[in-house]
Structure formats: structure tokens, C-alpha cells
Design a protein around this motif. Structure first.
Motif, PDB file in Angstrom:
ATOM      1  N   GLY A   1      52.319  32.511 -32.726  1.00 21.43           N
ATOM      2  CA  GLY A   1      52.357  33.586 -34.288  1.00 21.43           C
ATOM      3  C   GLY A   1      54.150  33.718 -34.310  1.00 21.43           C
ATOM      4  O   GLY A   1      55.190  33.995 -33.243  1.00 21.43           O
TER       5      GLY A   1
ATOM      6  N   GLY B   1      42.034  35.226 -38.937  1.00 23.84           N
ATOM      7  CA  GLY B   1      42.478  33.603 -38.163  1.00 23.84           C
ATOM      8  C   GLY B   1      41.287  32.739 -37.562  1.00 23.84           C
ATOM      9  O   GLY B   1      41.234  31.946 -36.588  1.00 23.84           O
TER      10      GLY B   1
ATOM     11  N   GLU C   1      46.484  38.186 -37.821  1.00 22.04           N
ATOM     12  CA  GLU C   1      44.988  37.901 -36.918  1.00 22.04           C
ATOM     13  C   GLU C   1      45.625  39.133 -35.943  1.00 22.04           C
ATOM     14  O   GLU C   1      46.753  39.018 -34.875  1.00 22.04           O
ATOM     15  CB  GLU C   1      45.467  36.160 -36.034  1.00 22.04           C
ATOM     16  CG  GLU C   1      44.414  36.384 -34.872  1.00 22.04           C
ATOM     17  CD  GLU C   1      43.044  36.626 -35.374  1.00 22.04           C
ATOM     18  OE1 GLU C   1      42.996  37.577 -34.204  1.00 22.04           O
ATOM     19  OE2 GLU C   1      42.242  36.468 -36.708  1.00 22.04           O
TER      20      GLU C   1
ATOM     21  N   ARG D   1      44.129  36.747 -31.188  1.00 20.34           N
ATOM     22  CA  ARG D   1      44.824  34.820 -31.379  1.00 20.34           C
ATOM     23  C   ARG D   1      43.729  33.949 -31.809  1.00 20.34           C
ATOM     24  O   ARG D   1      42.747  34.496 -32.717  1.00 20.34           O
ATOM     25  CB  ARG D   1      44.755  34.236 -29.673  1.00 20.34           C
ATOM     26  CG  ARG D   1      43.475  34.375 -29.404  1.00 20.34           C
ATOM     27  CD  ARG D   1      43.369  33.813 -28.022  1.00 20.34           C
ATOM     28  NE  ARG D   1      42.133  34.001 -27.136  1.00 20.34           N
ATOM     29  CZ  ARG D   1      41.470  34.739 -26.380  1.00 20.34           C
ATOM     30  NH1 ARG D   1      42.709  36.204 -26.126  1.00 20.34           N
ATOM     31  NH2 ARG D   1      40.612  34.796 -25.910  1.00 20.34           N
ATOM     32  N   ILE D   2      44.682  32.621 -32.251  1.00 23.30           N
ATOM     33  CA  ILE D   2      43.732  32.465 -33.908  1.00 23.30           C
ATOM     34  C   ILE D   2      42.215  31.419 -33.165  1.00 23.30           C
ATOM     35  O   ILE D   2      42.451  30.871 -32.567  1.00 23.30           O
ATOM     36  CB  ILE D   2      44.698  30.577 -34.197  1.00 23.30           C
ATOM     37  CG1 ILE D   2      46.438  31.256 -34.688  1.00 23.30           C
ATOM     38  CG2 ILE D   2      44.211  30.025 -35.049  1.00 23.30           C
ATOM     39  CD1 ILE D   2      45.856  32.210 -36.416  1.00 23.30           C
TER      40      ILE D   2
ATOM     41  N   THR E   1      50.182  36.523 -35.140  1.00 26.27           N
ATOM     42  CA  THR E   1      48.463  36.660 -34.074  1.00 26.27           C
ATOM     43  C   THR E   1      49.406  37.954 -33.469  1.00 26.27           C
ATOM     44  O   THR E   1      50.614  38.713 -33.711  1.00 26.27           O
ATOM     45  CB  THR E   1      48.725  35.552 -33.201  1.00 26.27           C
ATOM     46  OG1 THR E   1      50.037  35.025 -32.443  1.00 26.27           O
ATOM     47  CG2 THR E   1      48.797  34.048 -34.112  1.00 26.27           C
TER      48      THR E   1
END
Length: 446
Positions: free
Chosen positions: A10, A25, A47, A50-51, A181
């Protein structure tokens, strides 16, 4: 226990102001961010972890139109069209392949379900093919698959959850979106009755519109500002095998298991029809709305009493914008897989396909699915919060329809013409989808 997935680093800088903030995310949020950025809108995606950290990397990886609720067929059709060109669009391999999906049936009830699926699919102009038991056997000559019949859509396919959402997020960043993120949204701000910003753990972002695509977290976030989203959590479990030579080339679903070929030569496997509803305080609060569905599907749904029930009594349901939120205390939902269900799924697959007798189980994981009472997502503008769009409750179907669902949410947020009729996804179809009595909607920061 999380599956391995591509990582997205991020950005370090929080933009002061954008046109649109996307909260979440997963594949829907990343699809929304990508589409909006491509249209020239200034976008920030938030997010908390984490994605694709949760269900967008933990699902089966099916990309299907067949076998959906009727309301979802237009989204499924549009999504397949988007998936077809998605890898070229994002300049990365999402793993999408049109390899076909087969649903087999062994009982009268399953055959009746195939009849209904066939009628719906043909009603939407999809090319489906009915197979007899003998034709199923011809498709799988090395199998011991018990089937009275089946339904095949050769145009449906699969993609790789480990790669697809990250590819969307990276492409959104290349199109100009800020991807943040480890940055939880804490609350929404309003001015003159409209969305004016989002307060995050790193500071405030001014904006004119927000998409809430928080998956299993959406209800908790919305409840802080008085919006009662009718959504519960269901625990799921999945495993993947190492490479299996001469395995089936189609994704297959029957009354016992779901199976998908993977790009790495292995297979993703789960047990079908054994959803585990988490017993939480919300389960009791929403019992009236969910009870009809629980009764209809009583043979396919179990109740699970795990740590989530205990946690549910202590998770704050209201917080201030300057307070640490539940989203910062738990960045990623990572439940233990249901090992007994995984053993049963693998046993069923090995009975049906002896080629799996020596297959190595490489990994297993759990996930939390966001479910609505009718198992159809909510993708809608929130009447009492102009500028806010909710995209949640995908009920285990979000990966396949994610690209179109994200685009639809972004179209609603930006005022663009919608690619499908959004009426079936309205929040107002549920009586609980209104602000809770006594909520403080007059506050500038909620």
C-alpha cells in the motif's frame, strides 16, 4: 491458515481529498476502484489489512453464470464478459480460463434442482447442455462418479483468487487510484446532509462519495452510524491439492463436493451444501429475517458455536472517530478450517475420482462469508446517507460476479448509467435495512 496470495504494497501517503473512497480491498472494492479510476475519478481504496486478505483469496475460484439466483444472472453475464478481457486490461494474468462447469445430480431432489437451473439459464439465453448419466460417464471415463444426469456450461470458467484481486488493485493504482493497506476506515463524515469525508486511522480524506465493500465487516461498520445491514457470517473451509496428473478438466459440483482445476496443476476442493452459520449476537438479532431461509435449507446448514460467539459480546458496536476500532484490533479474519468437513470432501472426491487417491493435500484454510437473508447481494445507494453506496452480502458468490458488481457500485456512486438494472439489489427489500431508531444521524462525524 490463510492461502498464499499475491501481495500488494500500500501507499504511504494519505490523500487529502478524492472524489470517491472505497472501503474494502476485496474483489468488489478493487473492481470498483479500477473502473472509477479508469473513468478519470480521483479514488482512494482503504483496506484495514491486506488486499484480498479474506474471502477474495479464500473462495473456490469459480466464474459462473449458471446456477445463480435469478436476480444475479445479469451480473453473472456481465461479469463473464468482463473476465474475458480482464487479464489484458490489467496487464496481468488473473488465471481466468473458459474451461466449463458441470453440475451433476444423483437424487430426485438434485435432478429437480438441475431442471430449475436449466430453465433459468435458458431464460437468460445461456447455452447449457443437459447430460444423461451415460454422457457424464463418457466425459469422465476414468471416474466412478455416480450421476443420474448433469448440466454443462462450456462457456463458464474459473480464475485464480490468489492472483486476480491483487491484479485489479495494481491496475487501479496504475490508473491513478491511491491503494492504502493497513489503513482502517473509522467513520464517515457528512456536511449539509451529504457524505463529505472518511476518517481513517491515519487521518481524514475528504470525498463526495463512499462505497462500503467491507464484506463480513460491513454490518459492524454500518451499525456505528445507525444503518442496520441484514447480514450474517458463515464459516467456510477449502483445501487445495498438489498437482494431480490426468484429473478432470472441468470444475464440478455435486451434492457432496465442489472441485476446480488450478493453474498449478492441483485442485481446489470444498464440501458443498454444508454451510456453518456462526452463532453470534447478530444471529439472534436477525433471526426473524433469516429464519425462513434456515428452514428451507435446514439439511444444508449447520450452526457453529466457536470463538466468534464469545467475541460478539465484547466487540464494540459504537465508537468515536478518534478511537481505535475493531477493524484495527483484527486486521484479517482467519478462522481455523473445519478439518472434519475437509476430510469428508476429500473422501468423496477420491471415491468419485480414483486419480486423487495419492493426491497430496498442500494446504487448507477457513473463511468467513457475508450472507443476506435471500443470498443475493446488496448493491445500493443509501437513501438517508446521500453519497454512500453499499456493496456487500455476496453470500459466497462475490468472486465470480465481482468485476461487474464493483463496476455497478462505482456507477451508482459516480452517477454513471448502470450496466445492469440495480433494482434486485436494493437494500429496501429488507425491512431491517433502515436507520436504527435513536441513531445520531445529525452529527457531522458519525
Amino acid at each position: 491458515m490463510r492461502p498464499a496470495a499475491d501481495s500488494v504494497e500500500g501507499g504511504a501517503t494519505l490523500p487529502q481529498e478524492v472524489d470517491l473512497v472505497v472501503i474494502g480491498g476485496g474483489i468488489v472494492g478493487c473492481s470498483a476502484a479500477l473502473w472509477a479510476a479508469e473513468q478519470g475519478h480521483r479514488v482512494a481504496l482503504l483496506e484495514k489489512g491486506r488486499i484480498a486478505g479474506e474471502q477474495s483469496s479464500r473462495n473456490w475460484g469459480w466464474v459462473r453464470r449458471m446456477g445463480r439466483a435469478r436476480a444475479e444472472y445479469p451480473l453473472g453475464i456481465e461479469s463473464l464478459r468482463i473476465w474475458e478481457g480482464l487479464s489484458a486490461r490489467v496487464r496481468r494474468d488473473t488465471g481466468f480460463r473458459r474451461t466449463g462447469i458441470i453440475y451433476t445430480a444423483a437424487t430426485d431432489r438434485e435432478m429437480a434442482w438441475l431442471d430449475a437451473v436449466e430453465r433459468d439459464a435458458e431464460g437468460f439465453g445461456l447455452a447449457v447442455r443437459r447430460l444423461t448419466g451415460a454422457q457424464v460417464a463418457a466425459h469422465f471415463p476414468e471416474a466412478a462418479l455416480t450421476a443420474a444426469g448433469a448440466l454443462l456450461t462450456e462457456d463458464d470458467g474459473r480464475a485464480e483468487p490468489a492472483h486476480a484481486t491483487a491484479a485489479l488493485a495494481l491496475a487501479a493504482r496504475e490508473a491513478g487510484a491511491a491503494i492504502l493497506t493497513g489503513c482502517a476506515a473509522r467513520s464517515l463524515e457528512t456536511h449539509a446532509g451529504r457524505i463529505s469525508g472518511v476518517v481513517t486511522e491515519r487521518g481524514r480524506i475528504g470525498c463526495a462519495a463512499v462505497i462500503l465493500a467491507g464484506g463480513a465487516w460491513s454490518r459492524l461498520f454500518a451499525g456505528n452510524f445507525g444503518l442496520d445491514l441484514p447480514q450474517l457470517r458463515i464459516r467456510s473451509s477449502v483445501l487445495r491439492t498438489g498437482p494431480v496428473a490426468n484429473g478432470p478438466r472441468f470444475a464440478i459440483g455435486n451434492g457432496e463436493f465442489g472441485l476446480r482445476p488450478r493453474l498449478d496443476g492441483g485442485y481446489t476442493i470444498a464440501r458443498r451444501g454444508r454451510a456453518a452459520v456462526q452463532v453470534t449476537p447478530d444471529a439472534f438479532r436477525l433471526l426473524r429475517l433469516f429464519l425462513p431461509g434456515l428452514r428451507r435449507n435446514s439439511s444444508e446448514i449447520t450452526l457453529t458455536l466457536d470463538r466468534s460467539a464469545w467475541n460478539g459480546f465484547f466487540i464494540p458496536r459504537r465508537w468515536n472517530a478518534d478511537a481505535i476500532t475493531p477493524f484495527e484490533r483484527c486486521r484479517v479474519l482467519d478462522p481455523e478450517p473445519q478439518h472434519r468437513q475437509m476430510r469428508k470432501a476429500m473422501q468423496s472426491v477420491r471415491r468419485a475420482f480414483p486419480v486423487f487417491d495419492n493426491a497430496r493435500i498442500a494446504e487448507s484454510w477457513g473463511g468467513i462469508i457475508d450472507v443476506t437473508p435471500d443470498a443475493v447481494p446488496i448493491i445500493d445507494r443509501v437513501r438517508d446517507w446521500p453519497g454512500l453506496v453499499v456493496a456487500t452480502g455476496f453470500s459466497g458468490h462475490g468472486f465470480g460476479i465481482g468485476p461487474a458488481a464493483g463496476q455497478l457500485a462505482a456507477e451508482l456512486a459516480t452517477g454513471a448509467p448502470p450496466l445492469v438494472d440495480p433494482a434486485p439489489f436494493r437494500l429496501s427489500r429488507f425491512p431491517a435495512g433502515v436507520p436504527q431508531s435513536g441513531s445520531d444521524t445529525a452529527s457531522a462525524t458519525v
